[in-house]
Design a protein around this motif. Structure first.
Motif, PDB file in Angstrom:
ATOM      1  N   LEU A 160       0.835  -1.206   0.000  1.00  0.00           N
ATOM      2  CA  LEU A 160       0.000   0.000   0.000  1.00  0.00           C
ATOM      3  C   LEU A 160       0.869   1.255   0.000  1.00  0.00           C
ATOM      4  N   ASN A 161       1.956   1.205   0.745  1.00  0.00           N
ATOM      5  CA  ASN A 161       2.866   2.346   0.782  1.00  0.00           C
ATOM      6  C   ASN A 161       3.510   2.581  -0.581  1.00  0.00           C
ATOM      7  N   ARG A 162       3.836   1.488  -1.288  1.00  0.00           N
ATOM      8  CA  ARG A 162       4.394   1.629  -2.640  1.00  0.00           C
ATOM      9  C   ARG A 162       3.374   2.270  -3.581  1.00  0.00           C
ATOM     10  N   VAL A 163       2.125   1.852  -3.456  1.00  0.00           N
ATOM     11  CA  VAL A 163       1.065   2.421  -4.292  1.00  0.00           C
ATOM     12  C   VAL A 163       0.935   3.925  -4.033  1.00  0.00           C
ATOM     13  N   ASP A 164       0.983   4.303  -2.760  1.00  0.00           N
ATOM     14  CA  ASP A 164       0.883   5.718  -2.414  1.00  0.00           C
ATOM     15  C   ASP A 164       2.065   6.505  -2.968  1.00  0.00           C
ATOM     16  N   ALA A 165       3.261   5.921  -2.874  1.00  0.00           N
ATOM     17  CA  ALA A 165       4.450   6.595  -3.394  1.00  0.00           C
ATOM     18  C   ALA A 165       4.375   6.739  -4.910  1.00  0.00           C
TER      19      ALA A 165
END
Length: 208
Positions: free
Chosen positions: A72-77
């Protein structure tokens, strides 16, 4: 010296449309659940239940909930990197403060419209492995920021420009998460972030 924390990645990434839809559905449900119950109460079993898929399907992609929040953090980044790419296409410009103002507005809208970003950001601080994975994701984003800064700070050494980019990201993420905290005035926090970044970049450019 302790062991280097593991970088958390999905067990596999979908290669077909049907699998991609399941993968995306699991991530979307995970985001909603994380925002609703918090990371401590977040479970893979509940994600699978809400996504209406067998738990085995979830485990085909994700070993545990820590891998999910890192993804999820990768998607946000990635969403921030896309905004940054649009910004970069307009540089160099003599009016870069105005471009920076627009970029901050666009990125702040991501946080305002989807407050799960704050929940994800806090979740990836939970273990050495999630922190290491989040740091790697942030370094990749910082490299993009450093590339954007290059024409704005031509006299700044590359290593210092990298540090400047990392500082900008840390300050921006902290302020954006602060901006959507309960009781906080989002607009005022974003204005202060713009002031911080503008002053810092002017100083960095002059000290290059």
């Amino acid at each position: 010296m302790g062991e280097t924390p593991e970088i958390l990645e999905p067990r596999r990434r979908p290669t077909q449309e049907r699998s991609q839809k399941k993968f995306d559905r699991l991530l979307q449900v995970s985001r909603e659940l994380l925002l609703e119950v918090g990371f401590e109460s977040f479970t893979c079993e509940e994600v699978a239940h809400r996504a209406e898929v067998p738990i085995g399907t979830l485990y085909q992609f994700f070993a545990n909930k820590y891998v999910i929040v890192c993804e999820l953090n990768r998607v946000d980044a990635l969403a921030v990197r896309e905004e940054l790419a649009t910004f970069a296409a307009q540089i160099p410009s003599l009016d870069w403060p105005k471009l920076l103002d627009r970029l901050v507005d666009h990125v702040a809208k991501l946080w305002r419209d989807d407050q799960s970003r704050r929940a994800v950001w806090h979740a990836v601080q939970s273990t050495p492995a999630t922190r290491a994975t989040a740091a790697l994701t942030e370094r990749e984003l910082a490299a993009d920021v450093a590339s954007v800064l290059a024409p704005l700070t031509p006299g700044t050494p590359r290593d210092r420009r990298r540090i400047i980019a990392e500082v900008i990201l840390h300050v921006s993420f902290s302020m954006l998460n602060f901006s959507i905290r309960d009781g906080q005035e989002h607009r005022e926090a974003v204005i202060e972030l713009k002031r911080l970044l503008s002053a810092y970049l002017v100083q960095a450019e002059g000290a290059g």
